[in-house]
Design an enzyme around this catalytic site. Structure first.
Site, mmCIF file in Angstrom:
data_model
loop_
_atom_site.group_PDB
_atom_site.id
_atom_site.type_symbol
_atom_site.label_atom_id
_atom_site.label_comp_id
_atom_site.label_asym_id
_atom_site.label_seq_id
_atom_site.Cartn_x
_atom_site.Cartn_y
_atom_site.Cartn_z
ATOM 1 N N ASP A 116 -1.334 -5.632 -0.056
ATOM 2 C CA ASP A 116 -1.179 -5.483 1.013
ATOM 3 C C ASP A 116 -2.972 -5.486 1.452
ATOM 4 O O ASP A 116 -3.622 -4.285 0.589
ATOM 5 C CB ASP A 116 -0.568 -4.147 1.017
ATOM 6 C CG ASP A 116 -0.008 -3.922 2.367
ATOM 7 O OD1 ASP A 116 0.042 -4.688 2.929
ATOM 8 O OD2 ASP A 116 1.200 -3.077 2.057
ATOM 9 N N ASP A 124 0.491 -1.058 -0.002
ATOM 10 C CA ASP A 124 0.390 -0.116 0.075
ATOM 11 C C ASP A 124 0.472 0.776 0.220
ATOM 12 O O ASP A 124 0.304 2.633 -0.332
ATOM 13 C CB ASP A 124 -1.192 0.156 1.185
ATOM 14 C CG ASP A 124 -0.674 -0.021 2.153
ATOM 15 O OD1 ASP A 124 1.090 0.286 2.335
ATOM 16 O OD2 ASP A 124 -1.387 -0.219 3.252
ATOM 17 N N GLU A 138 9.266 -4.732 10.544
ATOM 18 C CA GLU A 138 9.768 -3.327 9.723
ATOM 19 C C GLU A 138 10.730 -2.567 11.114
ATOM 20 O O GLU A 138 9.806 -1.850 11.634
ATOM 21 C CB GLU A 138 8.700 -2.390 9.166
ATOM 22 C CG GLU A 138 8.635 -1.638 8.291
ATOM 23 C CD GLU A 138 7.937 -0.563 7.828
ATOM 24 O OE1 GLU A 138 6.777 -1.530 7.031
ATOM 25 O OE2 GLU A 138 8.139 0.634 6.561
#
Ligand code: KIV
Length: 259
Positions: free
Chosen positions: A84, A45, A183
């Site tokens: 996503d 995204d 992440e």
């Protein structure tokens, strides 16, 4: 020989070979990445910013993500295409999550979906996987939560935060996630998480200690108008090449006579 990367083949790479992943948002990019043998192509995204010009990932819609996922799927022969799920397409209820995730598989040709969030997402991951939809989980910096996180900040810096992330990863594995994106966290934290679960971890801004790595393709090829994140080393300067080609064309055409 069947060279298609399935969820089970990707899982089996852990401990043997690195899982190499990149994002793509269109047919051409997907085709080029697939041709060189990228294992997993994520229709992230992040295309909200890199392709659609939004400030963050929050405004991107199901329709936009389906459109881009279908284009990517048309360009791919072998990679696993992961879509996503956009903000508010899986948070509202398990029923919404199944209906929306199902569209990525059924209509757009994805092989799996990605959703953000820690152990509190275990029920939805269980519901999706039980209904035949493979899920890539995503913890650490989760950009759909920037409003509550207070910006794009490194996660898992303290021992307490790292422990929490390990707990999350274990719960997500138990719920059925086939892999977990980690992440923006210190490599020590990413290493501990990777050792705590059997499923692969896929790092971005987490050092090179995970079972695999992912990058936003624009950061890899220098196709940006803003500097890439510090952890991403561009291997090309496509933005400059585009500017130079357009400037050369501008000069050449300006210099030709009108008839
Ligand atoms: O949207 C995206 O590109 C992502 C990657 C950063 C993992 O979620």
């Amino acid at each position: 020989m069947n060279n298609q990367w399935t969820v089970s083949k990707i899982k089996a790479l852990k401990g043997k070979n690195k899982i190499i992943c990149l994002t793509a948002a269109d047919w051409l990019m997907a085709r080029l990445l697939d041709e060189v043998g990228i294992h997993l192509i994520l229709v992230g995204d992040s295309l909200a910013m890199t392709v659609l010009g939004y400030e963050n990932t929050l405004p991107v819609t199901m329709e936009q993500m389906l459109h881009h996922t279908a284009a990517v799927a048309r360009g791919v022969k072998n990679a696993l295409v992961v879509a996503d799920m956009p903000f508010l397409s899986y948070q509202t209820s398990e029923k919404d999550a199944i209906a929306n995730a199902g569209q990525f598989i059924k209509k757009a040709g994805a092989g799996a979906v990605k959703i953000e969030g820690g152990s509190f997402r275990a029920p939805v991951i269980k519901a999706l996987t039980r209904n035949g939809i493979p899920v890539l989980a995503h913890i650490g910096l989760t950009p759909q939560s920037i409003k509550t996180m207070g910006g794009y900040k490194v996660q898992g810096k303290t021992q307490k935060e790292a422990k929490e992330l390990i707990k999350d990863a274990r719960m997500l594995e138990k719920a059925g996630a086939f892999a977990i994106v980690l992440e923006c966290m210190p490599p020590q934290t990413a290493r501990k998480i990777t050792k705590s679960v059997k499923i692969p971890t896929i790092g971005i801004g987490a050092g090179s200690v995970c079972a695999g790595e992912v990058l936003v393709v624009n950061d890899l090829i220098g196709l940006n108008v803003v500097p890439p994140p510090r952890f991403a080393r561009p291997r090309a300067d496509v933005a400059s090449a585009i500017r130079a080609a357009a400037e050369e064309y501008l000069r050449e055409v300006k210099g030709t006579a009108q008839h």
